[in-house]
Design a protein around this motif. Structure first.
Motif, short mmCIF file in Angstrom:
data_model
loop_
_atom_site.label_atom_id
_atom_site.label_comp_id
_atom_site.label_asym_id
_atom_site.label_seq_id
_atom_site.Cartn_x
_atom_site.Cartn_y
_atom_site.Cartn_z
N ARG A 93 42.15 122.83 21.96
CA ARG A 93 42.16 123.73 23.12
C ARG A 93 40.73 123.93 23.60
O ARG A 93 39.83 124.19 22.84
N GLY A 94 40.55 123.75 24.89
CA GLY A 94 39.22 123.90 25.48
C GLY A 94 38.50 122.57 25.68
O GLY A 94 37.52 122.51 26.40
N HIS A 95 39.00 121.52 25.02
CA HIS A 95 38.42 120.19 25.21
C HIS A 95 39.15 119.50 26.35
O HIS A 95 40.29 119.82 26.66
N ASP A 96 38.49 118.53 26.94
CA ASP A 96 39.10 117.74 28.01
C ASP A 96 40.33 117.02 27.45
O ASP A 96 40.20 116.26 26.49
N PRO A 97 41.54 117.25 27.99
CA PRO A 97 42.74 116.60 27.48
C PRO A 97 42.65 115.08 27.47
O PRO A 97 43.24 114.41 26.63
N GLU A 98 41.87 114.51 28.40
CA GLU A 98 41.75 113.06 28.45
C GLU A 98 41.12 112.49 27.18
O GLU A 98 41.34 111.31 26.86
N THR A 99 40.38 113.30 26.44
CA THR A 99 39.79 112.87 25.17
C THR A 99 40.87 112.39 24.22
O THR A 99 40.67 111.47 23.44
N PHE A 100 42.03 113.03 24.28
CA PHE A 100 43.11 112.75 23.33
C PHE A 100 44.09 111.68 23.82
O PHE A 100 45.08 111.39 23.15
N PHE A 101 43.80 111.11 24.97
CA PHE A 101 44.66 110.07 25.53
C PHE A 101 43.81 108.89 25.98
O PHE A 101 43.63 108.65 27.17
N PRO A 102 43.29 108.12 25.00
CA PRO A 102 42.46 106.95 25.35
C PRO A 102 43.27 105.95 26.18
O PRO A 102 44.47 105.77 25.95
N GLU A 103 42.62 105.32 27.11
CA GLU A 103 43.28 104.33 27.96
C GLU A 103 43.17 102.96 27.29
O GLU A 103 42.21 102.23 27.50
N HIS A 104 44.16 102.66 26.48
CA HIS A 104 44.14 101.43 25.69
C HIS A 104 44.16 100.17 26.54
O HIS A 104 43.68 99.14 26.12
N ARG A 105 44.68 100.28 27.73
CA ARG A 105 44.73 99.07 28.57
C ARG A 105 43.33 98.61 28.97
O ARG A 105 43.13 97.48 29.34
N GLY A 139 40.84 98.70 26.80
CA GLY A 139 40.41 97.99 25.61
C GLY A 139 38.94 98.18 25.30
O GLY A 139 38.25 98.99 25.90
N GLY A 140 38.48 97.42 24.33
CA GLY A 140 37.08 97.44 23.97
C GLY A 140 36.68 98.59 23.08
O GLY A 140 37.50 99.42 22.69
N PRO A 141 35.40 98.64 22.73
CA PRO A 141 34.91 99.66 21.81
C PRO A 141 34.99 101.07 22.37
O PRO A 141 35.06 102.02 21.60
N ALA A 142 35.01 101.23 23.67
CA ALA A 142 35.08 102.58 24.26
C ALA A 142 36.35 103.30 23.83
O ALA A 142 36.33 104.51 23.61
N VAL A 143 37.44 102.58 23.71
CA VAL A 143 38.71 103.18 23.28
C VAL A 143 38.58 103.70 21.86
O VAL A 143 39.01 104.81 21.55
N HIS A 144 37.95 102.91 21.00
CA HIS A 144 37.79 103.33 19.60
C HIS A 144 36.85 104.52 19.48
O HIS A 144 37.07 105.41 18.67
N VAL A 145 35.82 104.55 20.30
CA VAL A 145 34.89 105.68 20.30
C VAL A 145 35.63 106.94 20.73
O VAL A 145 35.50 108.00 20.11
N GLN A 146 36.42 106.84 21.80
CA GLN A 146 37.16 107.99 22.29
C GLN A 146 38.18 108.47 21.26
O GLN A 146 38.32 109.66 21.02
N ALA A 147 38.90 107.53 20.63
CA ALA A 147 39.88 107.91 19.61
C ALA A 147 39.18 108.56 18.41
O ALA A 147 39.68 109.55 17.87
N SER A 148 38.03 108.04 18.03
CA SER A 148 37.27 108.62 16.92
C SER A 148 36.82 110.04 17.24
O SER A 148 36.85 110.93 16.39
N ARG A 149 36.41 110.25 18.49
CA ARG A 149 36.00 111.59 18.93
C ARG A 149 37.18 112.56 18.82
O ARG A 149 37.03 113.68 18.33
N ALA A 150 38.34 112.13 19.30
CA ALA A 150 39.53 112.98 19.25
C ALA A 150 39.93 113.27 17.81
O ALA A 150 40.25 114.41 17.45
N LYS A 151 39.88 112.25 16.95
CA LYS A 151 40.24 112.44 15.55
C LYS A 151 39.27 113.40 14.85
O LYS A 151 39.68 114.17 13.98
N ALA A 152 37.99 113.36 15.23
CA ALA A 152 37.01 114.27 14.65
C ALA A 152 37.32 115.71 15.03
O ALA A 152 37.17 116.63 14.20
N ILE A 153 37.76 115.92 16.24
CA ILE A 153 38.15 117.27 16.67
C ILE A 153 39.38 117.71 15.87
O ILE A 153 39.43 118.83 15.36
N CYS A 154 40.35 116.82 15.72
CA CYS A 154 41.55 117.14 14.96
C CYS A 154 41.23 117.48 13.50
O CYS A 154 41.85 118.36 12.91
N ALA A 155 40.26 116.77 12.93
CA ALA A 155 39.91 116.98 11.52
C ALA A 155 39.42 118.40 11.26
O ALA A 155 39.56 118.90 10.13
#
Length: 111
Positions: A24-36, A38-54
């Motif tokens: 809550r309070g984070h940009d919702p797009e952080t939690f919905f990486p655009e896999h289409r 591709g590339g390392p940016a998707v993994h970085v974004q997913a890692s960021r979201a997972k760190a928030i979840c942790a």
């Protein structure tokens, strides 16, 4: 991309919890990486979201809820899991976490 969540499938515990979720309070797009894209940016974004979840006090119920959903119907990062984490979950049974989500218990060596 605008992320929309079906309100009939929204996890009620997020609104009923005493402590607010970490997302809550984070940009919702952080939690919905655009896999289409591709590339390392998707993994970085997913890692960021997972760190928030942790850091979230609702990690366990959110993860449980995510695993109870159809993997093809739920997209994004929920409970620190990605679509692939949920889709390729060993056994795909409710209430059982895949090995890489379990907290390992380290045995003490006898000295």
């Amino acid at each position: 991309m605008t992320t929309r969540i079906d309100p009939t499938r929204w996890p009620a515990f997020l609104d009923e919890a005493t402590n607010p979720p970490a997302c809550r309070g984070h940009d919702p797009e952080t939690f919905f990486p655009e896999h289409r894209k591709g590339g390392p940016a998707v993994h970085v974004q997913a890692s960021r979201a997972k760190a928030i979840c942790a850091e979230c006090p609702l990690l366990a119920p959110c993860r449980e809820w995510a695993f109870e959903q159809s993997p093809t119907a739920l997209h994004g990062i929920w409970g620190g899991t990605t679509y692939n984490d949920r889709r390729y979950r060993p056994g795909r049974r409710r209430g059982v976490q895949p090995p890489h989500f379990r907290n390992p218990v380290k045995k003490r060596s006898a000295s």
